[in-house]
Design a protein around this motif. Structure first.
Motif, PDB file in Angstrom:
ATOM      1  N   GLY A  88       0.424  -1.514   0.139  1.00 40.21           N
ATOM      2  CA  GLY A  88      -0.275  -0.213   0.451  1.00 40.21           C
ATOM      3  C   GLY A  88       0.674   1.451  -0.228  1.00 40.21           C
ATOM      4  N   ASN A  89       0.520   2.455  -0.130  1.00 39.56           N
ATOM      5  CA  ASN A  89       0.871   3.179  -0.232  1.00 39.56           C
ATOM      6  C   ASN A  89       1.378   4.130   1.269  1.00 39.56           C
ATOM      7  N   PRO A  90       1.771   4.793   1.616  1.00 40.47           N
ATOM      8  CA  PRO A  90       2.492   5.462   3.183  1.00 40.47           C
ATOM      9  C   PRO A  90       0.913   5.280   4.193  1.00 40.47           C
ATOM     10  N   LEU A  91      -0.647   6.089   3.454  1.00 41.26           N
ATOM     11  CA  LEU A  91      -1.319   6.423   4.298  1.00 41.26           C
ATOM     12  C   LEU A  91      -1.165   5.427   4.606  1.00 41.26           C
ATOM     13  N   MET A  92      -1.816   3.936   3.808  1.00 44.01           N
ATOM     14  CA  MET A  92      -2.856   3.080   4.709  1.00 44.01           C
ATOM     15  C   MET A  92      -2.192   1.980   5.266  1.00 44.01           C
ATOM     16  N   ASN A 112       0.547  14.351   9.354  1.00 40.98           N
ATOM     17  CA  ASN A 112       0.386  14.717   8.266  1.00 40.98           C
ATOM     18  C   ASN A 112       1.168  15.345   7.545  1.00 40.98           C
ATOM     19  N   LEU A 113       2.549  14.930   7.094  1.00 42.88           N
ATOM     20  CA  LEU A 113       3.025  15.315   6.324  1.00 42.88           C
ATOM     21  C   LEU A 113       3.075  15.462   5.051  1.00 42.88           C
ATOM     22  N   PRO A 114       3.568  16.672   4.831  1.00 44.50           N
ATOM     23  CA  PRO A 114       3.436  17.419   2.675  1.00 44.50           C
ATOM     24  C   PRO A 114       4.290  15.427   1.703  1.00 44.50           C
ATOM     25  N   GLU A 115       3.084  15.477   0.938  1.00 36.48           N
ATOM     26  CA  GLU A 115       3.996  14.399   0.138  1.00 36.48           C
ATOM     27  C   GLU A 115       4.438  13.014   0.729  1.00 36.48           C
ATOM     28  N   HIS A 116       3.664  13.001   1.901  1.00 33.14           N
ATOM     29  CA  HIS A 116       4.362  11.285   3.221  1.00 33.14           C
ATOM     30  C   HIS A 116       3.247  11.426   3.872  1.00 33.14           C
ATOM     31  N   PHE A 117       3.380  10.715   4.773  1.00 31.21           N
ATOM     32  CA  PHE A 117       2.404  10.082   6.153  1.00 31.21           C
ATOM     33  C   PHE A 117       3.059   9.278   6.872  1.00 31.21           C
ATOM     34  N   GLU A 156      15.076  14.267  11.479  1.00 26.04           N
ATOM     35  CA  GLU A 156      14.836  13.458  10.204  1.00 26.04           C
ATOM     36  C   GLU A 156      13.374  14.382   9.308  1.00 26.04           C
ATOM     37  N   ILE A 157      12.642  14.730  10.585  1.00 29.57           N
ATOM     38  CA  ILE A 157      11.485  15.526  10.171  1.00 29.57           C
ATOM     39  C   ILE A 157      11.528  17.255   9.314  1.00 29.57           C
ATOM     40  N   GLN A 171       1.950  21.879  12.387  1.00 26.61           N
ATOM     41  CA  GLN A 171       0.568  20.673  12.029  1.00 26.61           C
ATOM     42  C   GLN A 171       1.713  19.487  10.940  1.00 26.61           C
ATOM     43  N   TYR A 172       2.980  19.822  11.142  1.00 29.08           N
ATOM     44  CA  TYR A 172       3.291  18.591  10.874  1.00 29.08           C
ATOM     45  C   TYR A 172       4.158  18.045  11.238  1.00 29.08           C
ATOM     46  N   TYR A 173       4.056  18.375  12.700  1.00 27.18           N
ATOM     47  CA  TYR A 173       5.532  17.441  13.902  1.00 27.18           C
ATOM     48  C   TYR A 173       3.831  16.720  14.656  1.00 27.18           C
ATOM     49  N   GLU A 174       2.901  17.470  14.653  1.00 26.89           N
ATOM     50  CA  GLU A 174       1.700  16.497  15.759  1.00 26.89           C
ATOM     51  C   GLU A 174       1.186  15.695  15.114  1.00 26.89           C
TER      52      GLU A 174
END
Length: 213
Positions: A88-92, A112-117, A156-157, A171-174
């Motif tokens: 699957g993809n990162p989100l699923m 909820n990272l941009p272009e990744h999860f 790394e984030i 929002q990219y860390y929480e």
């Protein structure tokens, strides 16, 4: 629904393409992962040890992995297909992993990272209420389910966002909410169909997105 259960949300989204899917089969598959993880866990494990157990069960025992060869395929966002193919993809992958962990009282939440999860392991002893109806929580570390549960830290984030030339935001860390996870799931499907030129499905999914707002 007041329940806001991520598994229920994922099943509802999958019904868009598979209206006759077997919901009981999906829940049984997730319960099987949960039972196998429960047998390996105990109350004496540290946060890192808990995640190592989860990784062993999820990726080694059950064989889940990221679909790197066909990353944008719509099937990567359908929980019934991902449970069947183990890809699957990162989100699923994160959603299934997170659901199992939460049912076992492991405090992992979607990031909820941009272009990744990814997932974040929340320090339950350091919770400071803020607006947005979620908590500003100290995240001990992050778990990358698309990379077989690799564990990383805030640095790394930071580096990931810098590579994308995106300004760091809270929002990219929480942790995000379950509804935000399902909305992103719908957006992923919309993007997949857009790439395939199936604009009728994109427009239908826009209506589904509106139902979550």
């Amino acid at each position: 629904s007041d329940d806001k259960d991520m598994l229920t949300g994922a099943i509802l989204v999958a019904r868009y393409q598979y209206p006759d899917l077997n919901e009981l089969k999906i829940r049984d598959a997730v319960d099987k992962i949960k039972r196998d993880a429960w047998l390996e866990l105990n109350d004496e494990l540290t946060a890192l040890e808990q995640v190592k157990v989860m990784n062993r069960v999820f990726f080694d025992m059950h064989g889940f992995s990221g679909n790197t060869q066909n990353f944008h395929a719509p099937q990567n966002s359908d929980i019934n297909i991902v449970l069947e193919t183990k890809k699957g993809n990162p989100l699923m992958l994160s959603l299934i992993y997170c659901k199992v962990a939460n049912d076992l009282s492991i405090p992992l939440f979607g990031i909820n990272l941009p272009e990744h999860f990814v997932l974040g392991y929340r320090d339950e002893n350091n919770i400071v209420p803020i607006t947005r109806q979620i908590d500003r929580q100290r995240i001990l570390f992050y778990v990358n389910c698309f990379s077989k549960g690799d564990i990383c830290g805030r640095k790394e984030i930071d580096a990931f966002l810098k590579q994308l030339k995106i300004k760091p935001e809270a929002q990219y860390y929480e942790p995000c909410t379950t509804v935000e996870m399902i909305q992103r799931l719908i957006r992923n499907l919309m993007n997949s169909f857009y790439k395939l030129g199936e604009m009728d499905k994109v427009r239908e999914l826009e209506l589904l997105m509106q139902a979550t707002e």
